[in-house]
Motif scaffolding. Structure first.
Motif, PDB file in Angstrom:
ATOM      1  N   CYS A 104       0.707  -1.167  -0.146  1.00 31.13           N
ATOM      2  CA  CYS A 104      -0.026   0.144   0.030  1.00 31.13           C
ATOM      3  C   CYS A 104       0.897   1.245   0.025  1.00 31.13           C
ATOM      4  O   CYS A 104       0.578   2.375  -0.760  1.00 31.13           O
ATOM      5  N   ASN A 113       3.935   1.506  -1.296  1.00 31.01           N
ATOM      6  CA  ASN A 113       4.557   1.825  -2.220  1.00 31.01           C
ATOM      7  C   ASN A 113       3.484   2.076  -3.645  1.00 31.01           C
ATOM      8  O   ASN A 113       3.906   2.978  -4.635  1.00 31.01           O
ATOM      9  N   LEU A 114       2.248   1.735  -3.626  1.00 27.47           N
ATOM     10  CA  LEU A 114       1.336   2.145  -4.451  1.00 27.47           C
ATOM     11  C   LEU A 114       0.816   3.739  -4.304  1.00 27.47           C
ATOM     12  O   LEU A 114       0.936   4.443  -5.003  1.00 27.47           O
ATOM     13  N   LEU A 173       8.027  -1.816  -5.487  1.00 23.53           N
ATOM     14  CA  LEU A 173       6.562  -2.076  -5.381  1.00 23.53           C
ATOM     15  C   LEU A 173       6.568  -3.735  -6.000  1.00 23.53           C
ATOM     16  O   LEU A 173       5.874  -4.499  -5.626  1.00 23.53           O
TER      17      LEU A 173
END
Length: 388
Positions: free
Chosen positions: A189, A191-192, A243
């Motif tokens: 989450c 990295n997103l 990611l």
């Protein structure tokens, strides 16, 4: 006796004897007599911006960051803050889970934080004006920041690959599957979120002379990555690599949570996805080295520029043609133009500079106009460089 002062508005001096010094201290005194002139002093000419036909094609640069770089600064600052928070969480989670893969992801986030801080510093440094020593200014600090970002990731990944190899050789470690699964999910989450912050929407390509929009790092099939700043793109590539690794760690954590006997998935995922992260930096590293090695811009070819200069009326030949970049969007050109004896040098210079600016978006063009001589055809120094 005192000499009488000169007339005509000039400055004169006289020596005054001790008798005339009044109550002041002893010694001779030097006086200056000034007469005011009736004519006012001429005012210094004020610098004005020249019209478009002058040698400078761009308007005067405004102080501070451009809107595009200001946007990049905000993006990097927000991503750096998010990265710091989730890096601390991964360090704690990796320690509690005894997971090397989680610690690997945290180390990559640490490299991201360092590279983003370096990029923010380079963005600030690039706003400094040119000096007599740094005649081009500090534009390349942005490129150096991107290079430091890539190199830091390579160094950290090398260390983590070594640790993963050691774990594959020795099985004396225990993995807490629950803590690893929770931390890996949060890492995905994070990295997103950082990828969303760093991703820029807008026009994908521009040859504007001031680098107002992003020029793609590599030409080829497919759409270019719509990023407007070298440092932002390097950070975005970092986050994409993290990611991918976080997804691999998440898959490994799910496997270890349900099948603890497969704890080797922890170092294996570290090994595989670290290699993927290294590979993702290769395009950025290649383009940064191209800029630092004074290579011609990737989006501008030598032959089209040469043919454009030869198409200018009055130009017979061109030599000493050099194309290079200060950044990936700040292109520079210099050349010698050999013209006919009947050609107007000023007209040739204006037309050639206009063509280079409008067709290729060069930010700076230095052109030397000279009379064409027949012996130029046999001159070794006037020959074109070989094809690389």
């Amino acid at each position: 006796m005192e000499p009488s002062p000169a007339t005509g508005g000039s400055e004169t001096t006289r020596l005054v004897s001790p008798r005339d010094r009044g109550s002041a201290g002893g010694g001779l005194r030097l006086k200056s007599l000034f007469t005011e002139t009736s004519e006012p002093l001429p005012e210094e000419p004020k610098p004005v911006e020249m019209p478009f036909h002058h040698c400078h094609r761009d308007p005067l640069p405004q102080p501070g960051l451009t809107p595009e770089r200001l946007q990049a600064q905000k993006q990097l600052g927000a991503a750096c803050a998010v990265c710091c928070v989730f890096m601390a969480g991964e360090v704690v989670g990796g320690y509690l889970a005894h997971s090397l893969a989680i610690m690997t992801d945290a180390a990559h986030l640490l490299a991201d934080v360092g590279s983003m801080i370096g990029s923010l510093f380079s963005l600030w440094l690039s706003t400094r004006p040119a000096t007599r020593t740094m005649t081009f200014g500090w534009h390349r600090s942005e490129t150096l920041g991107a290079l430091a970002s890539v190199v830091s990731l390579w160094m950290v990944t090398g260390i983590l690959l070594y640790l993963a190899f050691i774990r594959l050789l020795h099985s004396d470690y225990h993995i807490e599957g629950g803590a690893m699964l929770l931390t890996a999910s949060i890492a995905v989450c994070a990295n997103l979120l950082m990828a969303f912050v760093l991703h820029q929407a807008g026009p994908p390509h521009s040859h504007g002379s001031r680098g107002a929009e992003y020029a793609p790092l590599e030409e080829g099939p497919g759409e270019p990555l719509p990023l407007g700043n070298t440092s932002v793109r390097a950070a975005f590539v970092h986050v994409l690599g993290d990611l991918l690794q976080s997804l691999g760690v998440l898959a490994a954590s799910v496997l270890i949570y349900f099948k603890p006997q497969y704890k080797a998935a922890d170092p294996i995922s570290t090994f595989l996805f670290s290699i993927c992260a290294l590979g993702s930096t290769a395009p950025t590293l290649r383009d940064v080295l191209r800029v630092l090695m004074e290579g011609s811009p990737r989006s501008v070819g030598f032959e089209p520029v040469r043919d454009t200069l030869l198409s200018v009326p009055g130009v017979r030949a061109t030599h000493e043609l050099h194309l290079w970049s200060l950044t990936l969007t700040y292109h520079v050109a210099s050349a010698h133009l050999a013209i006919d004896s009947t050609a107007d040098p000023e007209a040739v210079l204006a037309e050639a500079a206009s063509q280079l600016h409008s067709r290729f978006g060069f930010s700076s063009c230095t052109l030397q106009v000279e009379r064409y001589q027949p012996e130029m055809a046999q001159c070794l120094r006037c020959r074109e460089p070989p094809q690389a």
